[in-house]
Design a protein around this motif. Sequence first.
Motif, short mmCIF file in Angstrom:
data_model
loop_
_atom_site.label_atom_id
_atom_site.label_comp_id
_atom_site.label_asym_id
_atom_site.label_seq_id
_atom_site.Cartn_x
_atom_site.Cartn_y
_atom_site.Cartn_z
N ALA A 170 0.85 -1.19 0.00
CA ALA A 170 0.00 0.00 0.00
C ALA A 170 0.88 1.24 0.00
O ALA A 170 1.71 1.42 0.89
CB ALA A 170 -0.91 0.00 1.22
N GLU A 171 0.69 2.08 -1.00
CA GLU A 171 1.51 3.27 -1.18
C GLU A 171 0.66 4.49 -1.48
O GLU A 171 -0.42 4.38 -2.06
CB GLU A 171 2.50 3.07 -2.34
N LYS A 174 -3.27 4.60 4.11
CA LYS A 174 -2.52 3.34 4.06
C LYS A 174 -2.65 2.55 5.36
O LYS A 174 -2.95 1.36 5.33
CB LYS A 174 -1.03 3.62 3.78
N SER A 175 -2.41 3.20 6.48
CA SER A 175 -2.45 2.50 7.77
C SER A 175 -3.85 2.02 8.10
O SER A 175 -4.02 0.91 8.61
CB SER A 175 -1.93 3.41 8.89
N HIS A 216 4.29 -1.65 9.05
CA HIS A 216 4.44 -0.23 8.73
C HIS A 216 5.92 0.03 8.49
O HIS A 216 6.76 -0.39 9.27
CB HIS A 216 3.92 0.65 9.87
N ASP A 256 2.56 -1.36 4.73
CA ASP A 256 2.01 -0.02 4.89
C ASP A 256 3.17 0.94 4.59
O ASP A 256 3.88 1.35 5.49
CB ASP A 256 1.50 0.11 6.33
N ARG A 257 3.36 1.22 3.31
CA ARG A 257 4.47 1.98 2.74
C ARG A 257 5.60 0.99 2.47
O ARG A 257 5.70 -0.04 3.12
CB ARG A 257 4.93 3.10 3.66
N SER A 284 8.25 4.32 -1.87
CA SER A 284 8.24 5.66 -1.27
C SER A 284 9.59 6.35 -1.41
O SER A 284 9.65 7.58 -1.48
CB SER A 284 7.88 5.59 0.21
N HIS A 302 -2.07 1.59 -5.20
CA HIS A 302 -1.88 3.04 -5.24
C HIS A 302 -3.10 3.70 -4.61
O HIS A 302 -4.16 3.76 -5.22
CB HIS A 302 -1.69 3.49 -6.69
N LEU A 303 -2.94 4.16 -3.37
CA LEU A 303 -4.04 4.82 -2.68
C LEU A 303 -4.02 6.31 -3.03
O LEU A 303 -2.98 6.95 -2.99
CB LEU A 303 -3.91 4.65 -1.17
N THR A 326 -9.40 6.47 -1.74
CA THR A 326 -9.89 6.35 -0.37
C THR A 326 -10.95 7.40 -0.05
O THR A 326 -11.70 7.21 0.91
CB THR A 326 -8.74 6.44 0.65
#
Length: 165
Positions: free
Chosen positions: A14-15, A22-23, A39, A66-67, A71, A106-107, A156
């Motif tokens: 998740a980015e 993401k979290s 994370h 979570d990332r 990044s 891709h969030l 989101t």
Amino acid sequence: MTVEEIASHRTIVAEGPDGVGKSTLAHHLASSYGFTAVHSPRTPDHQNLINRYRDLLARPGRLVLDRSFLSELVYGPLYRDRSRLTWSQVLDLAQLVTARDGVFLHLTAPATTVHQRLKARDGHAPALQQITALAHAYQRAFDTLSSHAPVLTYDTASNSNRPPG
């Protein structure tokens, strides 16, 4: 796209910019679908990024990052004038994600939404232009990555009024 479709993968990366969700998504996947959520804050300069992510991706079971290493290609150039990873290294790591039945997620959300979330969560937020610059940098990174690995996009903001799943 639904959370069930996302959860159908064994590995999810998740980015997106800080405050995009993401979290929140990673915690939901962990509690509702049995994923181990990891994370990944900025890795200190003395640690080897490639080895860190190889080790994470070698873990057994369902995994949501979570990332991740992607990044570094976004935040590095924008905040530190350079990335500590090359595209070649990122694509090698992306192959490990793909080999684990993985997908890059891709969030996205409008800059104003991200700004409001960060203000509510942290009491402060970067300027809208900075959030927009991060969103554009992520879009460029995902445009390149999508030629080499599976990429899904999840807004989101438009999905925030529906219960996950």
